[in-house]
Write an enzyme that holds these catalytic residues in place. Structure first.
Site, PDB file in Angstrom:
ATOM      1  N   HIS A 155       0.648  -1.225  -0.011  1.00  0.00           N
ATOM      2  CA  HIS A 155       0.016  -0.015  -0.011  1.00  0.00           C
ATOM      3  C   HIS A 155       0.828   1.300  -0.062  1.00  0.00           C
ATOM      4  O   HIS A 155       1.031   1.964   1.050  1.00  0.00           O
ATOM      5  CB  HIS A 155      -0.879  -0.049   1.311  1.00  0.00           C
ATOM      6  CG  HIS A 155      -1.938  -1.229   1.058  1.00  0.00           C
ATOM      7  ND1 HIS A 155      -2.048  -2.274   1.856  1.00  0.00           N
ATOM      8  CD2 HIS A 155      -3.155  -1.204   0.215  1.00  0.00           C
ATOM      9  CE1 HIS A 155      -3.071  -2.899   1.208  1.00  0.00           C
ATOM     10  NE2 HIS A 155      -3.932  -2.278   0.597  1.00  0.00           N
TER      11      HIS A 155
ATOM     12  N   HIS B 236       1.492   1.503  -5.695  1.00  0.00           N
ATOM     13  CA  HIS B 236       0.331   0.853  -5.893  1.00  0.00           C
ATOM     14  C   HIS B 236      -0.836   1.761  -6.342  1.00  0.00           C
ATOM     15  O   HIS B 236      -1.714   1.394  -7.344  1.00  0.00           O
ATOM     16  CB  HIS B 236      -0.196   0.228  -4.650  1.00  0.00           C
ATOM     17  CG  HIS B 236      -1.600  -0.217  -4.567  1.00  0.00           C
ATOM     18  ND1 HIS B 236      -2.191  -1.186  -5.180  1.00  0.00           N
ATOM     19  CD2 HIS B 236      -2.734   0.441  -3.694  1.00  0.00           C
ATOM     20  CE1 HIS B 236      -3.509  -1.389  -4.971  1.00  0.00           C
ATOM     21  NE2 HIS B 236      -3.966  -0.483  -4.022  1.00  0.00           N
TER      22      HIS B 236
ATOM     23  N   HIS C 179      -7.004   6.396  -3.218  1.00  0.00           N
ATOM     24  CA  HIS C 179      -7.751   5.589  -2.592  1.00  0.00           C
ATOM     25  C   HIS C 179      -7.391   5.025  -1.359  1.00  0.00           C
ATOM     26  O   HIS C 179      -8.019   4.328  -0.419  1.00  0.00           O
ATOM     27  CB  HIS C 179      -8.561   4.606  -3.549  1.00  0.00           C
ATOM     28  CG  HIS C 179      -7.368   3.480  -3.745  1.00  0.00           C
ATOM     29  ND1 HIS C 179      -6.417   3.811  -4.578  1.00  0.00           N
ATOM     30  CD2 HIS C 179      -7.452   2.186  -3.548  1.00  0.00           C
ATOM     31  CE1 HIS C 179      -5.598   2.458  -4.818  1.00  0.00           C
ATOM     32  NE2 HIS C 179      -6.427   1.587  -3.986  1.00  0.00           N
ATOM     33  N   ASP C 180      -6.024   4.746  -1.303  1.00  0.00           N
ATOM     34  CA  ASP C 180      -5.294   4.384  -0.195  1.00  0.00           C
ATOM     35  C   ASP C 180      -4.271   5.077   0.701  1.00  0.00           C
ATOM     36  O   ASP C 180      -3.258   4.751   1.219  1.00  0.00           O
ATOM     37  CB  ASP C 180      -4.621   2.975  -0.500  1.00  0.00           C
ATOM     38  CG  ASP C 180      -5.156   1.664  -0.533  1.00  0.00           C
ATOM     39  OD1 ASP C 180      -6.277   1.896   0.321  1.00  0.00           O
ATOM     40  OD2 ASP C 180      -5.120   0.811  -1.484  1.00  0.00           O
TER      41      ASP C 180
ATOM     42  N   ASP D  73      -8.732  -1.605  -8.255  1.00  0.00           N
ATOM     43  CA  ASP D  73      -7.984  -1.835  -6.774  1.00  0.00           C
ATOM     44  C   ASP D  73      -7.443  -3.263  -6.853  1.00  0.00           C
ATOM     45  O   ASP D  73      -6.335  -3.679  -6.123  1.00  0.00           O
ATOM     46  CB  ASP D  73      -8.910  -1.630  -5.763  1.00  0.00           C
ATOM     47  CG  ASP D  73      -8.242  -1.456  -4.555  1.00  0.00           C
ATOM     48  OD1 ASP D  73      -7.000  -1.383  -4.209  1.00  0.00           O
ATOM     49  OD2 ASP D  73      -8.933  -1.635  -3.448  1.00  0.00           O
TER      50      ASP D  73
END
Length: 499
Positions: free
Chosen positions: A225, A229, A265-266, A375
Site C-alpha cells: 500500500h 500501488h 484511494h489508499d 484496486d
C-alpha cells in the site's frame, strides 16, 4: 514579473488584484537583480526566488487551513478530533493528523498523538527539471500534450506514457524512470490527455503541488500500500475509462473523479488492516466507529489535501461539495467487506438489463465497480507483474502477523507466515474475490479485448500458483519422509550399538 504573477497569484482565483495590492509576500523592489519592466534573473536565481515564494505562501496557507493560528489546543494529539469541517460541511482530516503505526501505540495508546514519524519521502522531481520542461512557464501555450518530463533525462518515461493505455504497462519500471514520482507524473499526463486541465481551468502548479501532497502521504515503508500501488490502480482506471461501453457516456467530471479516487484511494495507509486497528483500539477505529475505518480515513485525508492545496477553490461551492461527496462514495466502495453488496447489485442490473448510463446515478455506480476492479486487478496482469504484487501484499500481511505475535495478539487471517503461503493466499483471493467481479465486468463491457485479456491472464496466473502450491506440498512431503527415514535409521543405529 508576468510569469511569476501568473503562476503564484496573491489574490484568490477569479478575483482581480486591487491597486496597490502586492502580488508577492515581499516588496518587488527588494528582490535582488530586479529591474522595473524586465526579468533580469538567470534560471538558478529565478528558481531560488520561486522556491522562497512558494514556501512562504505555503506556510501561511498551511497555517490557516490546519488551524495552527487558532489555539494550541487545536494542535492536540489523538485525544481530540482532528477533523475539520469546511464550508461544504464534509469533514476532512488535517495532513499528518494520524501518525504511522508504531509499536509504542500498542503499549500506551494515550501517547499515540505524540508519536510521529518524519516523512522521509522527498520530491525528487527537481525544480530545475520541472521548470525547464514546463512550456507554460516559458509562456508557450502547448498545442499538443503537455509533457512535464525532461527530454534528455526522462525520455524513456515519456515513451512509456505514450503507451499508458496498454494493459502490459510496467508500473515498476515507470516508477524507476521517474525517480519514484510515478503517481505525480502519471496523473499530470492523464489530466492533460483527458483535457481536464483545460475543462476545469486548473492551475498547473497547484495541480502539481496537490499531487505531490498525495504521493508523499503514501508510506514508502509499506511493501504494497504505497504510491506505486496508487499509480498502478490509476493506470488501470485509465484503461477502464476507455472501454467503449463506458467511455461513450462519461463526462469530464466522471473522468476526473475516477482518476482522483484511484490516485488517493489508499492515501496514508498504515500498512495494517481494519481488524488490527480495532483490536488495538486505534483512534481511527474509534473515530469512524469501526466501519470502513481505512476507507473513511483515505477519503477525509484526500478532502483535507484538496482544501489545503486549493486546487478546486475557483469552482462554485456546490460543485466542490458534489466532488467531495462523490469522491467519498468512490473511495468507500473499495472496502473489501462490501464486495458482496456491489456484486449482488451489479448482477441484478446485468440480469435485468436496466443499466442506463445516461443517468448520472448509474454512471457513478459503474465508476465504483471500475475502481473496485482497478484496486484488485493485480491477478489479471502479466505474470511477472502479478507475481511481484502478490509477494508484496503477502509481505505486508506477514509483517502484521509478526507484529501481532510480538504483542501476543490473535494473528489475523492470512497473516501467519508459517501457515499461510503465498500460493494458497493468491488462489483463494482469485477464486472468491477476483474472478466473480471480473467475470461480471466482462459481461458489462461485452467481452472486449481488454476484458478477455484480463481473464486470460487471471486463469494462467491461477494455474501457475496452483503449480507452485503443488510443488510446495510435494517438497513438504518429501522433507517429512526424509525426516522419518533419518529418524528410523538413527533408532536402528542406536539398537545396534546397544551391548
Amino acid at each position: 514579473m508576468p510569469v511569476l504573477e501568473r503562476f503564484f497569484p496573491a489574490a484568490e482565483p477569479g478575483r482581480r488584484r486591487r491597486t496597490g495590492e502586492e502580488p508577492m509576500p515581499f516588496p518587488m523592489g527588494s528582490l535582488p537583480g530586479y529591474q522595473q519592466g524586465t526579468l533580469a534573473w538567470d534560471l538558478p536565481e529565478m528558481i531560488k526566488m520561486v522556491k522562497l515564494v512558494w514556501k512562504s505562501k505555503g506556510e501561511l496557507r498551511g497555517a490557516k487551513h490546519r488551524g495552527v493560528l487558532e489555539s494550541e489546543d487545536a494542535l492536540g494529539g489523538s485525544a481530540g478530533d482532528a477533523r475539520v469541517r469546511g464550508q461544504t460541511g464534509v469533514l476532512s482530516e488535517r495532513r499528518g493528523s494520524y501518525p504511522f503505526i508504531d509499536f509504542r501505540l500498542l503499549n500506551n495508546t494515550t501517547l499515540s498523538g505524540e508519536i510521529g514519524t518524519k516523512k522521509k519521502v522527498k520530491r525528487l522531481l527537481s525544480f530545475q527539471r520541472y521548470f525547464h520542461a514546463s512550456r507554460l512557464l516559458r509562456g508557450i501555450v502547448p498545442q499538443a500534450s503537455l509533457y512535464l518530463l525532461d527530454e534528455d533525462y526522462l525520455g524513456q518515461a515519456r515513451h512509456m506514457l505514450s503507451k499508458v493505455g496498454m494493459w502490459d504497462f510496467d508500473i515498476f519500471l515507470f516508477d524507476r524512470l521517474t525517480n519514484g514520482n510515478s503517481l505525480v507524473t502519471l496523473l499530470c499526463h492523464l489530466f492533460n490527455v483527458h483535457g481536464l486541465i483545460h475543462h476545469f481551468q486548473l492551475d498547473m502548479v497547484t495541480l502539481h503541488r496537490f499531487l505531490v501532497m498525495v504521493q508523499e502521504d503514501y508510506h514508502s515503508q509499506n511493501p504494497y500500500h504505497n504510491a506505486v500501488h496508487a499509480a498502478d490502480v490509476t493506470q488501470a482506471m485509465h484503461c477502464y475509462l476507455r472501454e467503449p461501453k463506458l467511455a461513450n457516456f462519461l463526462t469530464p467530471s466522471d473522468i476526473m473523479l475516477g482518476l482522483l479516487a484511484a490516485a488517493a484511494h489508499d492515501v496514508d495507509h498504515p500498512g495494517v488492516n481494519q481488524p488490527f486497528l480495532i483490536k488495538t483500539k486505534h483512534h481511527l477505529a474509534s473515530l469512524y466507529q469501526n466501519v470502513s475505518v481505512l476507507e473513511n480515513h483515505h477519503w477525509r485525508s484526500t478532502i483535507g489535501m484538496l482544501r489545503e492545496s486549493r486546487l478546486l477553490a475557483h469552482l462554485p461551492k456546490e460543485v466542490t461539495q458534489d466532488i467531495e461527496q462523490q469522491l467519498g462514495s468512490l473511495i468507500l466502495a473499495t472496502d473489501i467487506n462490501r464486495q458482496n453488496e456491489f456484486l449482488i447489485r451489479l448482477k441484478s442490473h446485468l440480469d435485468n438489463q436496466d443499466l442506463r448510463l445516461e443517468d448520472a446515478q448509474d454512471r457513478h455506480f459503474m465508476l465504483q465497480i471500475a475502481l473496485k476492479c482497478a484496486d484488485i486487478c493485480n491477478p489479471c496482469r502479466l505474470w511477472d507483474l502479478s507475481k511481484q504484487w502478490s509477494e508484496r501484499v503477502c509481505e505486508e500481511f506477514y509483517r502484521q502477523g509478526d507484529l501481532e505475535q510480538k504483542f501476543e495478539l490473535e494473528v489475523s487471517p492470512l497473516c501467519n507466515q508459517q501457515k499461510d503461503t503465498i500460493p494458497s493466499i493468491q488462489i483463494g483471493f482469485m477464486t472468491y474475490i477476483v474472478e466473480p467481479l471480473f467475470e461480471r465486468w466482462a459481461q458489462f463491457t461485452g467481452d472486449t479485448p481488454l476484458s478477455e485479456n484480463m481473464l486470460n491472464h487471471l486463469r494462467r496466473n491461477k494455474a501457475k500458483w496452483r503449480s507452485l502450491l503443488h510443488k510446495q506440498h510435494s517438497s513438504s512431503r518429501s522433507n517429512d519422509h526424509s525426516g522419518q527415514v533419518t529418524g528410523s535409521q538413527e533408532q536402528t543405529s542406536n539398537k545396534e550399538e546397544t551391548p
